[in-house]
Design an enzyme around this catalytic site. Structure first.
Site, mmCIF file in Angstrom:
data_model
loop_
_atom_site.group_PDB
_atom_site.id
_atom_site.type_symbol
_atom_site.label_atom_id
_atom_site.label_comp_id
_atom_site.label_asym_id
_atom_site.label_seq_id
_atom_site.Cartn_x
_atom_site.Cartn_y
_atom_site.Cartn_z
ATOM 1 N N ASP A 203 17.808 -2.869 -14.451
ATOM 2 C CA ASP A 203 18.935 -2.433 -13.635
ATOM 3 C C ASP A 203 18.706 -1.030 -13.051
ATOM 4 O O ASP A 203 19.446 -0.598 -12.172
ATOM 5 C CB ASP A 203 20.257 -2.505 -14.401
ATOM 6 C CG ASP A 203 20.320 -1.590 -15.621
ATOM 7 O OD1 ASP A 203 19.293 -0.982 -15.976
ATOM 8 O OD2 ASP A 203 21.410 -1.483 -16.214
ATOM 9 N N SER B 7 19.270 -1.314 -22.440
ATOM 10 C CA SER B 7 18.847 -0.679 -21.197
ATOM 11 C C SER B 7 17.584 0.149 -21.410
ATOM 12 O O SER B 7 16.565 -0.377 -21.825
ATOM 13 C CB SER B 7 19.990 0.158 -20.621
ATOM 14 O OG SER B 7 19.683 0.610 -19.327
#
Length: 577
Positions: free
Chosen positions: A308, A145
């Site tokens: 995301d 991430s």
């Protein structure tokens, strides 16, 4: 085994990867060696994440194989139909992401499990979508991430496209932990799996299906048409996966002028232009702001490496680009979704908003003002996804919007993890809407504050790495539990919530109530003026996080309240260790 025995075991393993062996032989810092081998990299309910390197406590081909072996055993227990439905694997731009993806495929394929691997890097939300689109039994996303460059990770998704739900995750964790020797896990060569048809390479077909679904995100395409000739967007993928889907998505709904930050356009696991590829960090926007000034952009967008999360910046009343917080972006998206959908086709009576326990209460206020319910979940988007699945089963609620303060949003449930591509499209539409009114997003936010109160939130993190860090985090949590605060910043604590014991205590009444959310190592305290703070160890980073929320009558009052709350809580941390 102790850490020294583990080092010896790796060095003496006949088929050890030569690069990893060389790295071990070159490492002279005993503390680093101990940290790399004193435990196995923890595979939790959301997968695992760690520094790339040699060792049982690092991300490498052997720890990835161990995680994949656990998933393979989990899948085998579900039978041949599950094995035939298969596992979808995607990866982002981080170092060794393609290699880790293929190692996982080689382990799963060895068990006769069908595997689909994307031909090049893809976003986390597209992986989530692909699991659903291909009717797979599960999915793997290789990503860390928004962590710094030395990290990578392994996230697991269920058949609904969401990260594994609590019960299934616990079973999977046990399967991974049952794997005794990460060095001797059998694999089948890539070319053999391809010849047998067990390994299939996927790409464009899934891309096009996902892009088609993105068109459903817009609420009022006519608004975009009204300003399309003059509305300007600056976008940066921060060297990650977002460039193609975000630009394509914006283009297909009608935005004509999207300027990409060239220095950050191409995937690069070193993330050379930023200290950390995190759109929550102001430094991540440095180049985008320069572009924005030269381009006179209406909105600046930045997505993290796996796309995301999205950050947004707009001009404030002084004409300077200002980053919006995750809570503020969420409030703008929610307010627009409700008001614009009510104008067009209306909303179902059971339309429901989902947010986490550390997300601003502003969203709840907006929803309640329009007759909508808001439900809180634990921190982590998988809990929001669990609720969506529950809504589908019971039909007592219909999903409208889900979000968390850490820049994660979901509008269309064709993906089941936070989706920055969706969010980029909708926040651009919201900005276009306000441009038709000669306003920007900052003006809109001030209008919302004026109506609902000046909500301000904050986050403080203590980074505590290594074995000593784990122990210190545990000590801080225990300190707050054994000596809970009575008053903070001059305000009484009226409610204490311990999500580990599932207990809510109303202090003045000495009344206890059960918390119905899953068990989690989280503490939350509510004060008499409505302010609150929450403490939780991060599940993905060596950090303990402190969240804060206040509501004042003016921006200045809220800023002061927030600062006083932060200072008092953080000042007491040392006393709790």
């Amino acid at each position: 085994m102790n850490w020294k025995e583990n080092v010896k075991r790796w060095l003496e393993f006949a088929d050890i990867d030569q690069d990893l062996k060389q790295a071990l032989q070159d490492e002279k810092d005993e503390a680093q060696l101990e940290d790399a081998f004193y435990k196995h990299l923890e595979f939790g309910t959301g997968g695992m994440r760690g520094i790339i390197g040699a060792g049982t406590n690092r991300m490498n081909i052997y720890t990835v194989r161990k995680a994949a072996e656990g998933l393979a055993r989990f899948t085998e227990e579900q039978g041949d139909v599950a094995k035939g439905r298969g596992v979808v694997i995607a990866y982002d731009s981080r170092h060794q992401s393609p290699e880790f993806a293929m190692e996982a495929a080689k382990v799963l394929g060895h068990h006769g499990i069908q595997v689909y691997v994307f031909e090049s890097l893809r976003t986390t939300p597209e992986l989530s979508f692909a699991v659903r689109y291909l009717h797979a039994i599960s999915g793997i996303m290789i990503t860390a991430s928004h962590n710094p460059a030395p990290y990578n990770g392994f996230k697991v998704y269920g058949e609904d496209g969401a990260q594994f739900a609590s019960e299934a995750a616990s079973v999977l964790v046990s399967k991974v932990n049952e794997v005794e020797d990460e060095l001797t896990i059998p694999v089948t060569r890539e070319e053999v799996l391809k010849e047998k048809g067990i390994l299939l390479i996927i790409g464009d077909t899934v891309d096009q299906a996902y892009l088609k679904q993105l068109e459903t995100i817009t609420v009022n395409r006519e608004i975009i048409k009204q300003v399309a000739d003059t509305f300007k967007i600056v976008y940066t993928p921060l060297h990650g996966t977002g460039d193609r889907p975000v630009r394509k998505g914006l283009q297909q709904i009608g935005f004509k002028h999207v300027q990409v930050v060239k220095e950050q356009e191409h995937p690069d696991g070193d993330f050379p232009t930023v200290d950390c590829p995190n759109p929550e960090e102001p430094n991540a926007f440095k180049l985008a702001i320069e572009y924005g000034k030269n381009y006179d952009a209406d909105i600046l967008l930045a997505t993290d490496p796996d796309t995301d999360r999205v950050g947004v910046a707009v001009k404030n009343c002084d004409g300077e680009y200002q980053l919006l917080t995750g809570n503020q972006i969420g409030a703008l998206l929610l307010h627009y979704l409700i008001t614009e959908k009510q104008k067009k086709n209306g909303l179902p009576d059971n339309a429901t908003v989902l947010k986490t326990i550390v997300t601003s209460e502003l969203g709840r206020d907006i929803a309640e003002a329009h007759g909508l319910e808001t439900i809180d979940t634990l921190t982590g988007f998988k809990y929001i996804s669990e609720k969506i699945r529950e809504f589908e089963a019971t039909r007592e609620h219909s999903f409208l919007f889900g979000y968390e303060e850490s820049y994660g949003y979901l509008i269309g449930d064709f993906a089941r993890d936070k989706d920055a591509v969706q969010a980029c499209l909708l926040i651009s539409e919201v900005a276009a809407y306000y441009k038709t009114k000669d306003m920007n997003l900052y003006d809109a936010l001030m209008e919302i504050f004026e109506e609902y109160g000046y909500y301000r939130e904050g986050l403080e993190s203590l980074k505590l790495e290594g074995k000593a860090g784990v122990e210190k985090i545990a000590s801080i949590m225990e300190g707050f539990r054994s000596e809970p605060p009575v008053d903070v910043a001059g305000k009484k604590v009226v409610v204490r919530e311990d999500y580990q014991t599932s207990e809510r205590i109303f202090v003045e009444e000495d009344r206890h109530e059960a918390i119905t959310l899953p068990v989690s190592n989280v503490l939350k305290y509510k004060l008499e003026d409505g302010s609150w703070f929450c403490i939780r160890p991060s599940g993905t980073e060596p950090k303990i996080k402190f969240y804060f929320g206040v509501r004042g009558k003016t921006m200045e009052e809220s800023e002061q309240m927030l600062e006083e709350l932060k200072q008092d809580v953080m000042g007491s941390v040392g006393e709790k260790e």
